[in-house]
Design a protein around this motif. Structure first.
Motif, PDB file in Angstrom:
ATOM      1  N   GLY A  54       0.810  -1.225   0.000  1.00 38.03           N
ATOM      2  CA  GLY A  54       0.000   0.000   0.000  1.00 38.03           C
ATOM      3  C   GLY A  54       0.837   1.265   0.000  1.00 38.03           C
ATOM      4  O   GLY A  54       0.301   2.380   0.110  1.00 38.03           O
ATOM      5  N   THR A  55       2.138   1.099  -0.090  1.00 35.91           N
ATOM      6  CA  THR A  55       3.011   2.274  -0.095  1.00 35.91           C
ATOM      7  C   THR A  55       4.334   1.927  -0.779  1.00 35.91           C
ATOM      8  O   THR A  55       4.708   0.757  -0.862  1.00 35.91           O
ATOM      9  CB  THR A  55       3.259   2.767   1.363  1.00 35.91           C
ATOM     10  N   THR A  56       5.014   2.933  -1.281  1.00 39.01           N
ATOM     11  CA  THR A  56       6.365   2.729  -1.814  1.00 39.01           C
ATOM     12  C   THR A  56       7.106   4.063  -1.755  1.00 39.01           C
ATOM     13  O   THR A  56       6.521   5.092  -1.395  1.00 39.01           O
ATOM     14  CB  THR A  56       6.341   2.172  -3.263  1.00 39.01           C
ATOM     15  N   VAL A  57       8.384   4.009  -2.072  1.00 38.56           N
ATOM     16  CA  VAL A  57       9.188   5.226  -2.069  1.00 38.56           C
ATOM     17  C   VAL A  57       9.683   5.459  -3.487  1.00 38.56           C
ATOM     18  O   VAL A  57      10.202   4.534  -4.115  1.00 38.56           O
ATOM     19  CB  VAL A  57      10.396   5.071  -1.116  1.00 38.56           C
ATOM     20  N   VAL A  58       9.490   6.671  -3.996  1.00 37.05           N
ATOM     21  CA  VAL A  58       9.941   6.961  -5.364  1.00 37.05           C
ATOM     22  C   VAL A  58      10.899   8.151  -5.359  1.00 37.05           C
ATOM     23  O   VAL A  58      10.893   8.967  -4.444  1.00 37.05           O
ATOM     24  CB  VAL A  58       8.744   7.224  -6.311  1.00 37.05           C
ATOM     25  N   GLY A  59      11.701   8.214  -6.415  1.00 39.44           N
ATOM     26  CA  GLY A  59      12.688   9.277  -6.516  1.00 39.44           C
ATOM     27  C   GLY A  59      12.251  10.371  -7.484  1.00 39.44           C
ATOM     28  O   GLY A  59      11.130  10.368  -7.993  1.00 39.44           O
ATOM     29  N   ASP A  60      13.158  11.306  -7.734  1.00 37.96           N
ATOM     30  CA  ASP A  60      12.908  12.418  -8.670  1.00 37.96           C
ATOM     31  C   ASP A  60      13.066  11.979 -10.117  1.00 37.96           C
ATOM     32  O   ASP A  60      12.623  12.670 -11.030  1.00 37.96           O
ATOM     33  CB  ASP A  60      13.937  13.541  -8.458  1.00 37.96           C
ATOM     34  N   ILE A  61      13.785  10.883 -10.334  1.00 37.80           N
ATOM     35  CA  ILE A  61      14.141  10.509 -11.700  1.00 37.80           C
ATOM     36  C   ILE A  61      13.124   9.506 -12.245  1.00 37.80           C
ATOM     37  O   ILE A  61      12.860   8.468 -11.614  1.00 37.80           O
ATOM     38  CB  ILE A  61      15.555   9.861 -11.743  1.00 37.80           C
ATOM     39  N   HIS A  62      12.591   9.804 -13.406  1.00 37.13           N
ATOM     40  CA  HIS A  62      11.622   8.901 -14.045  1.00 37.13           C
ATOM     41  C   HIS A  62      12.326   7.597 -14.433  1.00 37.13           C
ATOM     42  O   HIS A  62      13.464   7.625 -14.930  1.00 37.13           O
ATOM     43  CB  HIS A  62      11.050   9.581 -15.295  1.00 37.13           C
ATOM     44  N   PRO A  63      11.682   6.457 -14.213  1.00 42.57           N
ATOM     45  CA  PRO A  63      12.331   5.176 -14.544  1.00 42.57           C
ATOM     46  C   PRO A  63      12.776   5.070 -15.995  1.00 42.57           C
ATOM     47  O   PRO A  63      13.724   4.341 -16.306  1.00 42.57           O
ATOM     48  CB  PRO A  63      11.241   4.138 -14.234  1.00 42.57           C
ATOM     49  N   GLY A  64      12.143   5.820 -16.903  1.00 45.45           N
ATOM     50  CA  GLY A  64      12.554   5.788 -18.309  1.00 45.45           C
ATOM     51  C   GLY A  64      13.988   6.245 -18.517  1.00 45.45           C
ATOM     52  O   GLY A  64      14.601   5.943 -19.551  1.00 45.45           O
ATOM     53  N   VAL A  65      14.555   6.930 -17.536  1.00 50.45           N
ATOM     54  CA  VAL A  65      15.935   7.433 -17.658  1.00 50.45           C
ATOM     55  C   VAL A  65      16.947   6.281 -17.641  1.00 50.45           C
ATOM     56  O   VAL A  65      18.053   6.412 -18.151  1.00 50.45           O
ATOM     57  CB  VAL A  65      16.220   8.498 -16.554  1.00 50.45           C
ATOM     58  N   TRP A  66      16.547   5.119 -17.074  1.00 46.54           N
ATOM     59  CA  TRP A  66      17.467   3.966 -17.119  1.00 46.54           C
ATOM     60  C   TRP A  66      17.889   3.645 -18.556  1.00 46.54           C
ATOM     61  O   TRP A  66      18.973   3.115 -18.783  1.00 46.54           O
ATOM     62  CB  TRP A  66      16.797   2.724 -16.513  1.00 46.54           C
ATOM     63  N   ASP A  67      17.038   3.969 -19.531  1.00 47.82           N
ATOM     64  CA  ASP A  67      17.343   3.637 -20.931  1.00 47.82           C
ATOM     65  C   ASP A  67      18.227   4.668 -21.618  1.00 47.82           C
ATOM     66  O   ASP A  67      18.577   4.488 -22.793  1.00 47.82           O
ATOM     67  CB  ASP A  67      16.035   3.510 -21.731  1.00 47.82           C
ATOM     68  N   VAL A  68      18.535   5.747 -20.931  1.00 43.60           N
ATOM     69  CA  VAL A  68      19.288   6.835 -21.553  1.00 43.60           C
ATOM     70  C   VAL A  68      20.621   7.083 -20.836  1.00 43.60           C
ATOM     71  O   VAL A  68      21.644   7.337 -21.472  1.00 43.60           O
ATOM     72  CB  VAL A  68      18.449   8.140 -21.526  1.00 43.60           C
ATOM     73  N   ALA A  69      20.574   7.001 -19.501  1.00 38.22           N
ATOM     74  CA  ALA A  69      21.767   7.329 -18.709  1.00 38.22           C
ATOM     75  C   ALA A  69      22.857   6.276 -18.900  1.00 38.22           C
ATOM     76  O   ALA A  69      22.590   5.149 -19.324  1.00 38.22           O
ATOM     77  CB  ALA A  69      21.374   7.419 -17.234  1.00 38.22           C
ATOM     78  N   GLY A  70      24.095   6.671 -18.546  1.00 36.19           N
ATOM     79  CA  GLY A  70      25.204   5.705 -18.568  1.00 36.19           C
ATOM     80  C   GLY A  70      25.297   4.974 -17.242  1.00 36.19           C
ATOM     81  O   GLY A  70      25.643   3.796 -17.184  1.00 36.19           O
ATOM     82  N   ALA A  71      24.998   5.702 -16.154  1.00 38.71           N
ATOM     83  CA  ALA A  71      25.005   5.124 -14.808  1.00 38.71           C
ATOM     84  C   ALA A  71      23.960   5.868 -13.995  1.00 38.71           C
ATOM     85  O   ALA A  71      23.722   7.062 -14.226  1.00 38.71           O
ATOM     86  CB  ALA A  71      26.383   5.268 -14.166  1.00 38.71           C
TER      87      ALA A  71
END
Ligand code: NAD
Length: 331
Positions: free
Chosen positions: A284-301
């Protein structure tokens, strides 16, 4: 995707429209790095304890009953015990006065057996807006394990800090231990708070990065962030940084921590059928960050949330407590 449970497809329309080269970011594992730091501290703590007949000692002031603060303090307390540090939590009621809180800080300043003082923020709103700064200002700079005292901030500006804020120091540790180059890069920090954004920018500058600080009034933010080889976000807005805002191959550090019980938000970030949504549906809860998960496909690290910067903040608190104890003993 190294995030394990991320799905880019459920993201913002703005992200979908952009054609990006497909890269899979290396996961910068904060848990592993924090474990390594804590492993290095344990023998140093033992050496201090045998030389001085006592363990380095941290005192935490917890005023009021903010649920998030209770969890943070419990985690810090547990980490201290696991590393062999002595920890005392002073719980004060939400109706405590500014004078009572300052009185305890003065008492701990004078206590030779106390090496570190941490006042858990936020203080109750009833104490008044200026109270938090007054309380931080009252802590002996030599015991200021958060690195928020003006003396320690000044030393950080001059590049000779002994006790520096834990979260940005943790980010630097993670980057350096992961062999991510900082010198000569162009870095962008989103967020200009005293505890994360500003000290983060200073630490990158001191390591020869060319630094830009962005904030809520920055115009055309995506154009600025797209220029970054190293992008750090510390604003506390879930999924704010989307793939189109990131230079392909950049290193992306997510400091944001936003606990959420909003299922729609989890679907929009991670997608239907994602492992994160399944876990959310159980808890019923989770913790999320500022970065959209789609960034995994673009970033180097990239750092995950959870398991990125958070564990490092605690590891650096332990380190600052030991460093404060060693410095005071060496005076
Ligand atoms: P803060 O609220 O003091 O500062 C937020 C900053 O974000 C401000 O400088 C503001 O200008 C900027 N900002 C807000 N909206 C923006 C926008 N739309 N565009 C650009 N900039 C914007 O927050 P803080 O204390 O620095 O914390 C930031 C985040 O980091 C929070 O999610 C917090 O929970 C998290 N945090 C995590 C750790 C950790 O250990 N991982 C430690 C401290 C803080």
């Amino acid at each position: 995707m190294p995030g394990g449970d991320v799905r880019a497809g459920g993201g913002l329309e703005r992200f979908r429209e952009v054609q990006l080269p497909s890269v899979t970011a290396t996961r910068l594992d904060g848990n592993l790095c924090a474990t390594a730091i804590r492993g290095e501290l344990t023998p140093r703590v033992a050496v201090f304890a045998s030389a001085h007949g006592r363990a380095p000692s941290l005192h935490i002031l917890l005023v009021g009953d903010d649920p998030g603060s209770q969890v943070y303090v419990r985690n810090k307390e547990r980490a201290c015990i696991e590393t062999g540090l002595h920890v005392t939590v002073h719980r004060m009621s939400a109706s405590s006065t500014r004078e009572q809180v300052l009185g305890l800080v003065h008492q701990l300043n004078a206590d030779a057996g106390c090496d570190g003082i941490l006042v858990q923020a936020p203080l109750p709103a009833a104490l008044g807006k200026a109270a938090t700064q007054d309380v931080f200002d009252a802590i002996d700079p030599g015991k200021d394990v958060d690195g928020f005292h003006p003396t320690n901030v000044g030393l950080l500006v001059q590049g000779r800090a002994v006790l520096a804020p834990c979260t940005p120091t943790g980010v630097i540790e993670l980057l350096e231990r992961s062999k991510i180059a900082i010198g000569g890069t162009r870095s962008v920090v989103i967020g200009r708070s005293e505890i994360v954004g500003k000290p983060m920018a200073l630490m990158l500058l001191q390591r020869d990065s060319t630094v830009t600080i962005c904030h809520s009034r920055t115009k055309n933010l995506p154009a600025v962030t797209r220029d970054a080889d190293l992008l750090v976000s510390a604003i506390g807005r879930p999924g704010f940084v989307t793939a189109d805002m990131v230079k392909p191959g950049a290193t992306v550090v997510d400091v944001g921590i936003s606990p959420t019980s909003d299922r729609q938000l989890v679907v929009s970030l991670f997608g239907e059928g994602s492992a994160r949504l399944a876990s959310f549906d159980k808890k019923g809860t989770t913790v999320v960050g500022d970065i959209h998960p789609g960034v995994w496909d673009v970033a180097g690290a990239m750092t995950p949330v959870p398991g990125g910067v958070g564990p490092l903040t605690i590891a650096l608190l332990l380190k600052n407590t030991l460093v404060a104890a060693e410095s005071r003993a060496g005076r």
